[in-house]
Design an enzyme around this catalytic site. Structure first.
Site, PDB file in Angstrom:
ATOM      1  N   GLU A 145       0.834  -1.218   0.000  1.00 12.57           N
ATOM      2  CA  GLU A 145       0.000   0.000   0.000  1.00 12.57           C
ATOM      3  C   GLU A 145       0.861   1.257   0.000  1.00 12.57           C
ATOM      4  OE1 GLU A 145      -2.960  -0.246  -0.823  1.00 12.57           O
ATOM      5  OE2 GLU A 145      -3.110  -2.404  -0.474  1.00 12.57           O
ATOM      6  N   HIS A 148       2.185   2.419  -3.319  1.00 11.20           N
ATOM      7  CA  HIS A 148       1.257   3.204  -4.147  1.00 11.20           C
ATOM      8  C   HIS A 148       1.494   4.709  -3.957  1.00 11.20           C
ATOM      9  CE1 HIS A 148      -1.436   0.290  -5.997  1.00 11.20           C
ATOM     10  NE2 HIS A 148      -1.609  -0.331  -4.857  1.00 11.20           N
TER      11      HIS A 148
HETATM   12 NI    NI Z   1      -2.478  -2.221  -4.753  1.00  9.14          NI
END
Ligand code: NI
Length: 176
Positions: A145, A148
């Protein structure tokens, strides 16, 4: 609350470095978080980063259900967690390969090397500080995450792209 469209690989917002959140407790950030959670749950995801709903800010949400994922060797569920402006520090050089999917790469799955033990720090939505040590699948989700937020998708972390597959084709067996 609103369910948002999820950006897919190729959309420029997924390649950008997301910006720091100046005021984590601001109402518009609280609304963003609610929308992220609703969108993640609707899409049946484990985690979601704000750029995936076209908002280039450093916010991620995730939760981990041990029952739902055999890769979580911690054997404990992690309740819904929101990280604002997270930072990650690996606690050892050890990395392991594990399967990952991403809502921005629908139908695909890939085997990605990740640090097995990390410490992460972030601001919570109430303004308090989070300081957490994570292992294995929990550590993997946080690394995925947070990538990102730096414009990185999991195939960019892969060393063997022959292990990037359509999920459907795994019925023929998974390479180890
Ligand atoms: Ni993802």
């Amino acid at each position: 609350m609103a369910i948002h469209k999820i950006a897919r690989m190729g959309h420029p917002v997924l390649r950008k470095t997301a910006e720091q959140v100046i005021n984590p407790t601001a109402p518009r950030i609280q609304e963003l978080i609610r929308n992220m959670v609703e969108t993640m749950q609707d899409a049946d995801g484990t985690g979601l980063a704000a750029p995936q709903i076209h908002v280039p800010l450093r916010v991620v949400v995730f939760f981990i259900s041990y029952d739902a994922d055999a890769g979580n060797t911690d054997e404990k569920d992690i309740p819904l967690t929101v990280l604002i402006n997270p930072t990650i520090e690996p606690l050892s050089n050890e990395k392991k390969l594990g399967w990952e999917g991403c809502l921005s790469l629908p139908h695909l799955i890939g085997k990605v090397p990740r640090y097995t033990e990390i410490r992460y720090r972030a601001t919570a939505p109430d303004g308090s500080q989070i300081d957490c040590i994570a292992k294995d699948f929990h550590a993997r989700v946080v690394q995925h995450e947070c990538d990102h937020l730096d414009g990185i998708l999991y195939p960019q972390r892969m060393e063997d792209l022959s292990l990037l597959m359509f999920r459907d084709e795994m019925r023929y067996g998974t390479p180890e």
